[in-house]
Design a protein around this motif. Structure first.
Motif, PDB file in Angstrom:
ATOM      1  N   ALA A  48       0.806  -1.218   0.000  1.00 40.64           N
ATOM      2  CA  ALA A  48       0.000   0.000   0.000  1.00 40.64           C
ATOM      3  C   ALA A  48       0.841   1.271   0.000  1.00 40.64           C
ATOM      4  O   ALA A  48       0.391   2.319  -0.476  1.00 40.64           O
ATOM      5  N   ASN A  49       2.077   1.203   0.516  1.00 43.40           N
ATOM      6  CA  ASN A  49       2.909   2.397   0.637  1.00 43.40           C
ATOM      7  C   ASN A  49       4.025   2.470  -0.396  1.00 43.40           C
ATOM      8  O   ASN A  49       4.843   3.388  -0.355  1.00 43.40           O
ATOM      9  N   LEU A  50       4.068   1.515  -1.329  1.00 47.47           N
ATOM     10  CA  LEU A  50       5.169   1.457  -2.291  1.00 47.47           C
ATOM     11  C   LEU A  50       5.105   2.646  -3.254  1.00 47.47           C
ATOM     12  O   LEU A  50       4.101   2.871  -3.910  1.00 47.47           O
ATOM     13  N   MET A  51       6.231   3.378  -3.338  1.00 46.06           N
ATOM     14  CA  MET A  51       6.295   4.546  -4.216  1.00 46.06           C
ATOM     15  C   MET A  51       7.305   4.379  -5.350  1.00 46.06           C
ATOM     16  O   MET A  51       7.147   4.981  -6.409  1.00 46.06           O
ATOM     17  N   THR A  52       8.349   3.558  -5.144  1.00 49.86           N
ATOM     18  CA  THR A  52       9.372   3.352  -6.169  1.00 49.86           C
ATOM     19  C   THR A  52       9.571   1.866  -6.407  1.00 49.86           C
ATOM     20  O   THR A  52       9.815   1.109  -5.472  1.00 49.86           O
ATOM     21  N   LEU A  53       9.456   1.449  -7.673  1.00 52.36           N
ATOM     22  CA  LEU A  53       9.627   0.045  -8.054  1.00 52.36           C
ATOM     23  C   LEU A  53      10.626  -0.041  -9.196  1.00 52.36           C
ATOM     24  O   LEU A  53      10.426   0.539 -10.259  1.00 52.36           O
ATOM     25  N   GLU A  54      11.717  -0.777  -8.978  1.00 55.36           N
ATOM     26  CA  GLU A  54      12.792  -0.931  -9.953  1.00 55.36           C
ATOM     27  C   GLU A  54      12.837  -2.375 -10.439  1.00 55.36           C
ATOM     28  O   GLU A  54      13.118  -3.301  -9.675  1.00 55.36           O
ATOM     29  N   LEU A  55      12.509  -2.567 -11.725  1.00 58.68           N
ATOM     30  CA  LEU A  55      12.473  -3.906 -12.320  1.00 58.68           C
ATOM     31  C   LEU A  55      13.327  -3.975 -13.590  1.00 58.68           C
ATOM     32  O   LEU A  55      13.088  -4.810 -14.457  1.00 58.68           O
ATOM     33  N   ARG A  56      14.330  -3.143 -13.666  1.00 54.83           N
ATOM     34  CA  ARG A  56      15.208  -3.115 -14.836  1.00 54.83           C
ATOM     35  C   ARG A  56      15.919  -4.467 -15.006  1.00 54.83           C
ATOM     36  O   ARG A  56      16.329  -5.111 -14.054  1.00 54.83           O
ATOM     37  N   GLY A  57      16.058  -4.885 -16.275  1.00 54.00           N
ATOM     38  CA  GLY A  57      16.844  -6.076 -16.573  1.00 54.00           C
ATOM     39  C   GLY A  57      16.210  -7.383 -16.133  1.00 54.00           C
ATOM     40  O   GLY A  57      16.893  -8.264 -15.598  1.00 54.00           O
ATOM     41  N   ASN A  58      14.898  -7.535 -16.362  1.00 54.63           N
ATOM     42  CA  ASN A  58      14.220  -8.796 -16.102  1.00 54.63           C
ATOM     43  C   ASN A  58      13.697  -9.364 -17.422  1.00 54.63           C
ATOM     44  O   ASN A  58      14.188  -9.001 -18.489  1.00 54.63           O
ATOM     45  N   HIS A  59      12.689 -10.254 -17.364  1.00 50.12           N
ATOM     46  CA  HIS A  59      12.170 -10.898 -18.570  1.00 50.12           C
ATOM     47  C   HIS A  59      10.690 -10.594 -18.774  1.00 50.12           C
ATOM     48  O   HIS A  59       9.939 -11.438 -19.255  1.00 50.12           O
ATOM     49  N   LEU A  60      10.260  -9.403 -18.432  1.00 50.19           N
ATOM     50  CA  LEU A  60       8.861  -9.010 -18.577  1.00 50.19           C
ATOM     51  C   LEU A  60       8.527  -8.706 -20.026  1.00 50.19           C
ATOM     52  O   LEU A  60       9.355  -8.168 -20.763  1.00 50.19           O
ATOM     53  N   ASN A  61       7.296  -9.045 -20.447  1.00 47.39           N
ATOM     54  CA  ASN A  61       6.864  -8.694 -21.801  1.00 47.39           C
ATOM     55  C   ASN A  61       5.624  -7.807 -21.808  1.00 47.39           C
ATOM     56  O   ASN A  61       5.098  -7.485 -22.854  1.00 47.39           O
ATOM     57  N   THR A  62       5.155  -7.409 -20.616  1.00 49.15           N
ATOM     58  CA  THR A  62       4.003  -6.526 -20.505  1.00 49.15           C
ATOM     59  C   THR A  62       4.089  -5.733 -19.215  1.00 49.15           C
ATOM     60  O   THR A  62       4.807  -6.120 -18.280  1.00 49.15           O
ATOM     61  N   THR A  63       3.353  -4.633 -19.169  1.00 45.99           N
ATOM     62  CA  THR A  63       3.276  -3.830 -17.947  1.00 45.99           C
ATOM     63  C   THR A  63       2.062  -4.200 -17.107  1.00 45.99           C
ATOM     64  O   THR A  63       1.793  -3.545 -16.092  1.00 45.99           O
ATOM     65  N   ASN A  64       1.344  -5.197 -17.523  1.00 46.53           N
ATOM     66  CA  ASN A  64       0.133  -5.591 -16.801  1.00 46.53           C
ATOM     67  C   ASN A  64       0.495  -6.181 -15.439  1.00 46.53           C
ATOM     68  O   ASN A  64       1.625  -6.541 -15.186  1.00 46.53           O
ATOM     69  N   GLU A  65      -0.496  -6.301 -14.569  1.00 43.41           N
ATOM     70  CA  GLU A  65      -0.396  -6.931 -13.254  1.00 43.41           C
ATOM     71  C   GLU A  65       0.236  -6.041 -12.193  1.00 43.41           C
ATOM     72  O   GLU A  65       0.459  -6.487 -11.068  1.00 43.41           O
ATOM     73  N   ILE A  66       0.552  -4.789 -12.523  1.00 38.01           N
ATOM     74  CA  ILE A  66       1.075  -3.871 -11.511  1.00 38.01           C
ATOM     75  C   ILE A  66      -0.093  -3.035 -10.996  1.00 38.01           C
ATOM     76  O   ILE A  66      -0.447  -2.007 -11.565  1.00 38.01           O
ATOM     77  N   ASN A  67      -0.716  -3.502  -9.938  1.00 40.64           N
ATOM     78  CA  ASN A  67      -1.896  -2.833  -9.379  1.00 40.64           C
ATOM     79  C   ASN A  67      -1.483  -2.061  -8.128  1.00 40.64           C
ATOM     80  O   ASN A  67      -1.749  -2.465  -7.005  1.00 40.64           O
ATOM     81  N   LEU A  68      -0.788  -0.944  -8.351  1.00 37.08           N
ATOM     82  CA  LEU A  68      -0.215  -0.159  -7.254  1.00 37.08           C
ATOM     83  C   LEU A  68      -0.586   1.316  -7.442  1.00 37.08           C
ATOM     84  O   LEU A  68       0.205   2.112  -7.941  1.00 37.08           O
ATOM     85  N   PRO A  69      -1.793   1.712  -7.056  1.00 36.09           N
ATOM     86  CA  PRO A  69      -2.276   3.072  -7.313  1.00 36.09           C
ATOM     87  C   PRO A  69      -1.415   4.176  -6.713  1.00 36.09           C
ATOM     88  O   PRO A  69      -1.423   5.298  -7.211  1.00 36.09           O
ATOM     89  N   ASN A  70      -0.657   3.881  -5.640  1.00 33.60           N
ATOM     90  CA  ASN A  70       0.150   4.911  -4.991  1.00 33.60           C
ATOM     91  C   ASN A  70       1.564   4.995  -5.541  1.00 33.60           C
ATOM     92  O   ASN A  70       2.349   5.851  -5.109  1.00 33.60           O
ATOM     93  N   LEU A  71       1.909   4.139  -6.504  1.00 31.24           N
ATOM     94  CA  LEU A  71       3.260   4.126  -7.064  1.00 31.24           C
ATOM     95  C   LEU A  71       3.567   5.440  -7.777  1.00 31.24           C
ATOM     96  O   LEU A  71       2.746   5.954  -8.535  1.00 31.24           O
ATOM     97  N   LYS A  72       4.789   5.964  -7.555  1.00 35.78           N
ATOM     98  CA  LYS A  72       5.182   7.231  -8.177  1.00 35.78           C
ATOM     99  C   LYS A  72       6.291   7.060  -9.209  1.00 35.78           C
ATOM    100  O   LYS A  72       6.365   7.840 -10.161  1.00 35.78           O
ATOM    101  N   HIS A  73       7.162   6.062  -9.031  1.00 34.65           N
ATOM    102  CA  HIS A  73       8.297   5.893  -9.934  1.00 34.65           C
ATOM    103  C   HIS A  73       8.428   4.416 -10.320  1.00 34.65           C
ATOM    104  O   HIS A  73       8.578   3.554  -9.451  1.00 34.65           O
ATOM    105  N   LEU A  74       8.378   4.146 -11.632  1.00 31.32           N
ATOM    106  CA  LEU A  74       8.415   2.771 -12.140  1.00 31.32           C
ATOM    107  C   LEU A  74       9.506   2.655 -13.204  1.00 31.32           C
ATOM    108  O   LEU A  74       9.477   3.348 -14.221  1.00 31.32           O
ATOM    109  N   TYR A  75      10.473   1.748 -12.953  1.00 24.96           N
ATOM    110  CA  TYR A  75      11.615   1.565 -13.846  1.00 24.96           C
ATOM    111  C   TYR A  75      11.579   0.165 -14.444  1.00 24.96           C
ATOM    112  O   TYR A  75      11.739  -0.829 -13.733  1.00 24.96           O
TER     113      TYR A  75
END
Length: 283
Positions: free
Chosen positions: A131-158
């Motif tokens: 609920a309090n997550l504001m910064t999420l760093e996922l650089r250099g993984n194997h993702l093929n979509t931005t779906n499934e990130i249900n974080l309305p309070n997120l401010k910074h997404l990498y």
């Protein structure tokens, strides 16, 4: 080894005594950390560059605020090893062997760094657990979509250096300020949403965006977007590239590495006026 790594003497939580609250165990070749489970007053713990696969001994360190476990061998969060760490605000697990985030919880987490893993799915990233997550760093993984990130309070997404082909689910990120998607496989910006009412910085450098039509969707965030990076896309080689972008985003302050000049902005606004007049004959 533990005694050598202890530092920062502070008052304990109950205020009745003092204890060392920082522990540095990086670069020790550790594959077992059971011995630290009795050091319950630790608040800052660095376990970088070891051989750890099991983090369950951390469950007793309920005062942890800051945890760094970069470059280890953690492959999963089986047993929810952080479930009892209700004060943990900053967590970095870059360079491990994670393939998903199932079992990861962090009710107080504000910053989560999972760069350089093998994560393919984000099905565990739900607002109830972060609920309090504001910064999420996922650089250099194997993702093929931005779906499934249900974080309305997120401010910074990498999300740089993944294999992302589609923008999906972004309408849920209402407070997002920064979206970094460099070096993916996007050929369109379809998926950006007008619900993203706070977005100021968008980086899609090094993708496969071919022409102006592919960036039309960026218009839905034109009121807030201040910086856009499109370099290393085929689009930047087209005629009047900067003007075509500024017609879509007249409020933009920086395009790629360059500030938008007053002359460029004036030209874009004049062109917008001309286009409106063309739409309404006889105006």
């Amino acid at each position: 080894m533990i005694s050598k790594g202890l530092s920062l003497l502070c008052r304990t939580g109950n205020g009745l005594s003092h204890a060392f609250v920082r522990l540095d165990l990086k670069d020790n070749g550790l594959n077992d950390i059971a011995a630290i489970s009795t050091f319950i007053h630790i608040r800052f713990l660095d376990l970088t560059n070891n051989q750890l696969a099991d983090l369950s001994p951390l469950a007793s360190l309920t005062q942890l605020l800051w945890l760094k476990v970069d470059n280890n061998a953690v492959a999963c969060f089986e047993g929810q090893p952080f479930a009892q760490l209700t004060y943990l605000q900053w967590l970095s697990m870059a360079g491990n062997k994670l393939t998903d985030v199932s079992g990861l919880v962090g009710s107080a987490l504000e910053s989560l760094i999972l760069a350089g893993n093998g994560i393919q799915r984000l099905n565990g990233l739900q607002s109830g657990c972060f609920a309090n997550l504001m910064t999420l760093e996922l650089r250099g993984n194997h993702l093929n979509t931005t779906n499934e990130i249900n974080l309305p309070n997120l401010k910074h997404l990498y999300l740089a250096q993944n294999g992302i082909k589609h923008l999906e689910g972004l309408e849920r990120l209402e407070h997002l300020i920064t979206l970094h998607l460099r070096d993916n496989q996007l050929d369109t910006l379809e998926g950006l949403s007008s619900n993203m009412r706070c977005l100021k910085y968008l980086n899609v450098r090094g993708n496969a965006i071919l022409d102006q039509k592919a960036i039309q969707a960026v218009g839905c965030v034109s009121k807030t977007l201040k910086a856009l990076v499109l370099s290393e896309n085929p689009l930047v080689e087209t005629t009047d590239y900067r003007l075509s972008v500024l017609i879509l985003l007249p409020q933009l302050e920086r395009l790629d590495k360059e500030l938008v000049s007053s002359e460029e902005r004036t030209e874009a606004l004049e062109r917008i006026k001309e286009l409106k007049e063309e739409e309404i004959p006889g105006l």
